[in-house]
Design a protein around this motif. Structure first.
Motif, short mmCIF file in Angstrom:
data_model
loop_
_atom_site.label_atom_id
_atom_site.label_comp_id
_atom_site.label_asym_id
_atom_site.label_seq_id
_atom_site.Cartn_x
_atom_site.Cartn_y
_atom_site.Cartn_z
N LYS A 1 0.84 -1.19 0.00
CA LYS A 1 0.00 0.00 0.00
C LYS A 1 0.88 1.25 0.00
CE LYS A 1 -3.61 0.00 2.74
NZ LYS A 1 -4.49 -0.16 3.93
N LEU A 2 0.76 2.07 -1.04
CA LEU A 2 1.48 3.33 -1.12
C LEU A 2 0.73 4.44 -0.40
CD1 LEU A 2 2.65 3.15 -4.85
CD2 LEU A 2 3.87 2.42 -2.79
N LYS A 3 -0.56 4.23 -0.22
CA LYS A 3 -1.40 5.15 0.54
C LYS A 3 -1.99 4.37 1.71
CE LYS A 3 -2.65 7.93 -3.52
NZ LYS A 3 -3.78 8.45 -4.34
N PRO A 4 -1.38 4.45 2.89
CA PRO A 4 -1.81 3.62 4.03
C PRO A 4 -3.27 3.78 4.40
CG PRO A 4 0.31 4.68 4.47
CD PRO A 4 -0.21 5.29 3.21
N GLU A 5 -3.85 4.95 4.08
CA GLU A 5 -5.25 5.19 4.48
C GLU A 5 -6.25 4.44 3.60
OE1 GLU A 5 -4.28 8.29 1.35
OE2 GLU A 5 -3.26 7.32 3.04
N ILE A 6 -5.82 3.94 2.46
CA ILE A 6 -6.73 3.24 1.56
C ILE A 6 -7.07 1.86 2.12
CG2 ILE A 6 -6.82 2.01 -0.65
CD1 ILE A 6 -5.78 4.38 -2.04
N GLN A 7 -8.34 1.54 2.12
CA GLN A 7 -8.77 0.21 2.55
C GLN A 7 -9.76 -0.34 1.53
OE1 GLN A 7 -8.06 -2.45 3.72
NE2 GLN A 7 -8.53 -2.53 5.90
N TYR A 8 -9.66 -1.63 1.28
CA TYR A 8 -10.55 -2.30 0.34
C TYR A 8 -11.45 -3.27 1.09
CZ TYR A 8 -7.92 -0.67 -3.74
OH TYR A 8 -7.34 0.11 -4.71
N PRO A 9 -12.65 -3.53 0.58
CA PRO A 9 -13.44 -4.65 1.08
C PRO A 9 -12.91 -5.94 0.47
CG PRO A 9 -14.59 -3.63 -0.74
CD PRO A 9 -13.31 -2.84 -0.55
N THR A 10 -13.56 -7.06 0.73
CA THR A 10 -13.31 -8.25 -0.09
C THR A 10 -14.07 -8.04 -1.39
OG1 THR A 10 -15.20 -9.46 0.83
CG2 THR A 10 -13.08 -9.73 1.94
N TRP A 11 -13.50 -8.52 -2.52
CA TRP A 11 -14.12 -8.19 -3.80
C TRP A 11 -13.82 -9.25 -4.86
CZ3 TRP A 11 -10.60 -7.64 -7.77
CH2 TRP A 11 -9.29 -7.35 -7.42
N PHE A 12 -14.69 -9.30 -5.86
CA PHE A 12 -14.51 -10.07 -7.09
C PHE A 12 -14.81 -9.15 -8.26
CE2 PHE A 12 -15.56 -13.55 -4.18
CZ PHE A 12 -14.67 -14.53 -4.55
N VAL A 13 -14.05 -9.31 -9.36
CA VAL A 13 -14.39 -8.60 -10.59
C VAL A 13 -14.73 -9.64 -11.66
CG1 VAL A 13 -11.97 -8.44 -11.39
CG2 VAL A 13 -13.70 -6.83 -12.24
N PHE A 14 -15.80 -9.39 -12.38
CA PHE A 14 -16.32 -10.31 -13.39
C PHE A 14 -16.00 -9.76 -14.78
CE2 PHE A 14 -18.54 -11.06 -9.56
CZ PHE A 14 -18.93 -12.39 -9.56
N GLN A 15 -15.18 -10.50 -15.53
CA GLN A 15 -14.77 -10.07 -16.86
C GLN A 15 -14.60 -11.29 -17.75
OE1 GLN A 15 -11.99 -6.25 -15.77
NE2 GLN A 15 -11.12 -8.24 -15.42
N ASN A 16 -14.70 -11.08 -19.05
CA ASN A 16 -14.50 -12.18 -19.99
C ASN A 16 -13.02 -12.52 -20.14
OD1 ASN A 16 -17.17 -12.89 -20.92
ND2 ASN A 16 -17.25 -10.86 -21.88
N PRO A 17 -12.69 -13.78 -20.33
CA PRO A 17 -11.29 -14.18 -20.53
C PRO A 17 -10.69 -13.53 -21.77
CG PRO A 17 -12.70 -16.09 -20.12
CD PRO A 17 -13.61 -14.93 -20.37
N LYS A 18 -9.36 -13.41 -21.74
CA LYS A 18 -8.61 -12.92 -22.89
C LYS A 18 -7.45 -13.88 -23.15
CE LYS A 18 -9.58 -8.02 -21.97
NZ LYS A 18 -8.96 -6.68 -21.68
N GLY A 19 -7.69 -14.87 -23.99
CA GLY A 19 -6.66 -15.87 -24.23
C GLY A 19 -6.35 -16.66 -22.96
#
Length: 397
Positions: free
Chosen positions: A234-252
């Motif tokens: 983390k370059l910005k210590p204040e940034i926090q993420y939830p747990t997450w998934f991203v849905f995208q189509n495969p590319k090769g």
């Protein structure tokens, strides 16, 4: 050490230890046989963290996740340990994509049917609220506030400690099972340390499931994924993420599905874990595992982090792997069932076979113990009783 037990549990990972803990509560004489050492890094219990989440495209999975949450709270209360860090679950991406995790629109419908609260989001709202960037405007999202990061390492330690307190539970590591025989309603189990007897078996060997099932004359149709993970500073210590998934189509070769975790003080403090939710080359045998992440998978992950996530170094500094067996069926369902009826003593053999199940650990322990001691459970496990489709008899040559 005694040799006769009410129940023998084969596999001392998270599900096996959770089951043994519940059997111990009911004073059943139980032996847990672990192939390696307890708390090892050789199977699907490897690593530090997992996700607890409620969104699923199937309504019965949403229901099961909701049912599991109180058992987590009970386990935390019993031990005084914080096992879940509640940060919420964020699903976002292309709403048309159907991945191994499901589909965003179908998950919304299942949440609605089960009356689970969530917030629908636009791509711009995902970027503004959760520190992502450059998302296509067509992306959609949903945020469910009960999602959490599971301290898996502490969960395993906690369950092991609880089992050590049960007078009726015996724990034995470095004990691979080499033979199973059945005679006069008793199972005879052979390990390098000796032979043991029990009237009931619980099989929870994780990715080594077929090593055990083969001893009973059948197997399950599975594939093995050695999944990679990467930790980005983390370059910005204040940034926090939830747990997450991203849905995208495969590319090769790039499966283009990724998921991530928040920063926590027990899993590389100051770093964010991001992982590909795909493998380029599945294994055909669990013993093919290398313990080394696939460099190409890590490169795809780093490329995605650099383009779409804020406040992180673009290259990972730490990596890890986890091995899992997945059934070769659509959506990678869990398999939770008794042995097939052509196996002697099948009604006294309870099997947890495949799938991602960390989020259900304490609930599955309860269910497995009920199936073992009572022959049934009040929970609806019909969607997971898939053995009749996916257990295969081994033809003797």
């Amino acid at each position: 050490m005694k040799t006769k037990y009410d129940v023998i549990v084969i596999g001392g990972g998270s599900i096996g230890l959770a089951t043994a803990n519940e059997l111990g509560k009911r004073k059943a004489s139980t032996l847990v046989l672990e192939k390696y050492r307890f708390l090892n890094q050789d199977g699907s219990s490897a690593g530090y963290s997992r996700q607890f989440r409620i969104p699923y495209p199937e309504e019965y999975m949403v229901k099961m996740a909701v049912e599991a949450l109180p058992y987590w709270k009970e386990l935390e209360a019993e031990t005084g340990e914080k096992l879940l860090d509640t940060v919420g679950t964020l699903w976002f991406g292309d709403p048309s994509v159907h991945s191994t995790e499901g589909n965003i629109g179908e998950a919304e419908k299942s949440l609605q049917k089960q009356k689970v609260k969530y917030t629908a989001l636009s791509a711009a709202e995902v970027e503004k609220q959760y520190h992502f960037k450059n998302l296509p405007v067509t992306y959609k999202g949903l945020f469910q506030p009960d999602g959490a990061i599971i301290d898996l390492a502490l969960t395993l330690k906690t369950l092991l400690s609880l089992n050590k307190k049960h007078e009726s539970v015996t724990l034995q590591e470095n004990s691979p099972v080499t033979d199973i025989q059945y005679k006069d309603k008793v199972f005879y189990i052979t390990t390098p340390h000796g032979k043991y007897e029990a009237e009931k078996l619980v099989l929870t060997p994780g990715p080594y499931i077929n090593d055990v099932l083969n001893l009973l004359g059948f197997d399950i149709n599975v594939t093995y994924w050695e999944m990679s993970s990467a930790y980005f500073k983390k370059l910005k210590p204040e940034i926090q993420y939830p747990t997450w998934f991203v849905f995208q189509n495969p590319k090769g070769d790039n499966g283009n599905q990724f998921y991530g975790f928040p920063g926590v003080d027990w899993d590389y403090p100051g770093y964010i874990r991001v992982a590909p939710d795909f493998v380029i080359k599945p294994l055909t045998d669990p013993n093919q595992r290398t313990g080394k992440p696939n460099p190409q998978e890590l490169a795809f992950t780093a490329e995605w982090v650099k383009k779409y996530m804020e406040g992180l170094s673009p290259e990972p500094e730490f990596t890890s792997t986890c091995l899992i067996a997945l059934s070769n069926i659509k959506d990678k369902e869990l398999v939770l069932d008794f042995a097939p009826d052509n196996v002697e003593g099948y009604e006294n053999i309870v099997i947890y076979g495949t799938g991602w199940a960390a989020k259900f650990i304490p609930l599955l322990g309860k269910i497995m113990s009920q199936l073992t001691l009572d022959g049934s459970t009040p929970y609806d496990i019909a969607p997971f009783q898939l053995g009749y489709k996916y257990f295969n008899a081994i033809v003797q040559q």
